[in-house]
Scaffold this active site. Structure first.
Site, PDB file in Angstrom:
ATOM      1  N   LYS A 269       0.854  -1.200   0.000  1.00 24.18           N
ATOM      2  CA  LYS A 269       0.000   0.000   0.000  1.00 24.18           C
ATOM      3  C   LYS A 269       0.887   1.248   0.000  1.00 24.18           C
ATOM      4  CE  LYS A 269      -3.834   2.059   2.682  1.00 24.18           C
ATOM      5  NZ  LYS A 269      -4.656   1.964   3.909  1.00 24.18           N
TER       6      LYS A 269
ATOM      7  N   SER B 169      -9.763  -0.390   7.348  1.00 23.06           N
ATOM      8  CA  SER B 169      -9.222  -0.275   5.988  1.00 23.06           C
ATOM      9  C   SER B 169      -8.543  -1.512   5.416  1.00 23.06           C
ATOM     10  CB  SER B 169      -8.255   0.892   5.914  1.00 23.06           C
ATOM     11  OG  SER B 169      -8.992   2.078   5.781  1.00 23.06           O
TER      12      SER B 169
ATOM     13  N   SER C 283      -9.668   2.071   3.168  1.00 23.76           N
ATOM     14  CA  SER C 283      -8.803   2.786   2.271  1.00 23.76           C
ATOM     15  C   SER C 283      -7.815   1.914   1.505  1.00 23.76           C
ATOM     16  CB  SER C 283      -8.037   3.844   3.069  1.00 23.76           C
ATOM     17  OG  SER C 283      -7.179   3.230   4.008  1.00 23.76           O
TER      18      SER C 283
HETATM   19  N1  GLN Z   1     -12.966   4.393   6.601  1.00 23.57           N
HETATM   20  C1  GLN Z   1     -12.384   4.829   7.840  1.00 23.57           C
HETATM   21  C2  GLN Z   1     -11.955   6.271   7.703  1.00 23.57           C
HETATM   22  O1  GLN Z   1     -12.272   6.860   6.737  1.00 23.57           O
HETATM   23  C3  GLN Z   1     -11.220   3.943   8.189  1.00 23.57           C
HETATM   24  C4  GLN Z   1     -10.036   4.225   7.378  1.00 23.57           C
HETATM   25  C5  GLN Z   1      -8.856   3.379   7.757  1.00 23.57           C
HETATM   26  O2  GLN Z   1      -8.986   2.345   8.402  1.00 23.57           O
HETATM   27  N2  GLN Z   1      -7.684   3.857   7.375  1.00 23.57           N
HETATM   28  O3  GLN Z   1     -11.313   6.835   8.542  1.00 23.57           O
END
Ligand code: GLN
Length: 486
Positions: free
Chosen positions: A79, A178, A154
């Protein structure tokens, strides 16, 4: 023999060990697959083909010397939130569009030290803020199961890459879901380790008390191998824990007899898609059939506060972490400015996208004098209550089973104009980060051809049990062996 790019990492490793295939062959097969499908899926911000071939040659020499590790020669995806020395690390942000780190994250160093081959850096929501990978400043990633739908986020690029067979395993990061939510959306297996199990050194910080790096792969066994390589204390990360790392693969061998599972009812939220609930319940029945004891009506009443707590704590930490992007030290900078303040303001105005700005404003507000006690401090107290509730549950159960997210993958654009709807995609995953626990999403069915994930939550530092449950389930089912047609 299937196409080489279709192999699991453990099957690829077996072939490499038996000298039936070389890493260069595996790597080229994956690079050709990327060339064939990635203009449609868009998993990658950067494909590192040349470096991959060099690493593959080195891996083949390592294997020839008889010095093979767990992932030596296996093509992996990273990532783009993890620093890679000499390779652009963007966080899918204009702010870091041209940032080439002088060092690698500890987890990346450990993979490379083991002999893994990096094929590229995966797309993501900007600074890991989002649930759909539509917040990337460059382009959205498409769900390989339905190209007009989101892959989750994400870590959507990492999940889509594994599902589209553009890499055998991937690293993601998980602050509120995420790793697990995109794993669920793309029919891959994804594990968020316990907070402190894996080093965060070189992981670009979003919310430091919640962030954790983990594997996304074709099955629980590949997650076990990858976790084995990346886990463990790191003196560069003061929050990494000095605790022995168990042999995860060994743990996969035991069955589910004697395990006590709890099913918390609060995770079957209002508005949940009926097929998601049905598939999760069917999967739990399967675990019961495999020898586990299941208690169906467990209650964790503070669950409903987790989302609110998260959207105070995560933006607060983010507003502080992202203060470093000032146009002075590194990253995007605007030089044609009237004053230092003007330069800083315009750098941040141009460098950050709308969701990142929204979070910075929310966080700065929650931390400001006069509001700190009402929001931040209150959120920290509720965080403790949520953790205690989990502790109490884990005195009775070895693991908790829930859906990974309330719906199957949604259409691109569908939730983009409504941030709260987007935030709701993580109701089932966020409580786990709030309490710092490990959890895994495993494929558990389909609705209308779209994947459904089941979440397995474990005790702190007990990744072993959730891997064992995921593996046993995958020995008895074949959801995880289904692949999208591309
Ligand atoms: N969707 C959540 C956010 O927008 C979690 C994102 C993540 O785990 N990096 O913060």
């Amino acid at each position: 023999m299937p196409n080489l790019y279709e192999l699991t990492a453990h099957d690829a490793a077996d072939l490499l060990r038996r000298k039936e295939v070389t890493s260069l062959e595996l790597t080229r097969s994956v690079l050709e697959r990327i060339a064939a499908v990635d203009d449609r899926v868009k998993s990658f911000v950067t494909v590192t083909a040349e470096k991959a071939e060099q690493q593959a040659r080195a891996a083949d020499e390592q294997i020839a010397r008889g010095d093979m590790g767990l992932l030596t020669g296996v093509p992996v995806v990273i990532k783009d939130v993890l620093c890679t020395e000499g390779v652009r690390t963007t966080c899918s942000s204009r702010m870091l569009e041209n940032f080439v780190p002088p060092y690698s994250a500890t987890v990346v160093g450990r993979l490379f030290g083991d002999g893994a081959v990096m094929v590229g850096k995966a797309n993501m929501d900007e600074f890991a803020m989002g649930s759909s990978t539509e917040n990337s400043a460059f382009f959205p990633t498409h769900n390989p199961w339905a190209l007009d739908r989101v892959p989750g986020g994400s870590s959507g690029g990492s999940a889509a890459a594994v599902a589209a067979q553009e890499g055998m395993v991937a690293l993601g990061s998980d602050t509120g879901g995420s790793i697990r939510q995109p794993a669920g959306f793309c029919n891959v297996t994804g594990l968020k380790p316990t907070y402190g199990r894996v080093s965060r050194y070189g992981l670009v910080a979003f919310s430091s008390s919640l962030d954790q790096v983990g594997p996304m792969a074709r099955d629980a066994e590949d997650c076990a191998l990858t976790l084995q390589v990346i886990a463990g204390y790191d003196r560069h990360d003061g929050t990494s824990v000095e605790k022995a790392v168990p042999d995860y693969r060994q743990a996969l061998k035991s069955d589910l007899k004697g395990l006590r599972l709890g099913v918390p009812k609060e995770y079957f939220v209002d508005g949940m898609q009926p097929e998601v609930e049905q598939s999760t319940r069917a999967a739990i029945l399967e675990l019961e059939r495999l020898g586990a004891t299941v208690e169906w009506d467990v209650s964790l009443p503070s669950t409903s506060y987790a989302l609110a707590v998260y959207y105070i704590i995560a933006p607060s930490e983010a507003s502080s972490n992202l203060a470093r992007y000032d146009g002075v030290k590194y990253g995007h900078n605007v030089q044609a400015a009237e004053s230092m303040w003007d330069a800083m303001e315009r750098t941040r105005q141009e460098g950050f996208g709308p969701e990142v700005k929204r979070r910075i404003m929310l966080g700065a507000y929650a931390l400001s004098a006069g509001y700190y006690d009402a929001y931040y401090l209150k959120a920290q107290k509720v965080r403790t209550l949520i953790s205690r509730e989990f502790d109490a549950a884990f005195s009775r159960y070895d693991a908790l089973i829930t859906p990974t997210s309330p719906t199957v993958p949604f259409k691109m654009g569908e939730k983009l104009s409504d941030p709260v709807q987007m935030y709701l995609s993580d109701v089932c995953t966020i409580p786990v980060n709030i309490a710092g626990l490990p959890a895994m999403s495993v494929p558990a069915g389909f609705a209308g051809g779209l994947p459904i994930g089941m979440q397995i939550i474990g005790r702190a530092f007990d990744e072993t049990t959730i891997l064992r449950i995921g593996h046993a389930y995958q020995q008895a089912t074949s959801w995880h062996k289904q692949w999208p047609k591309l």
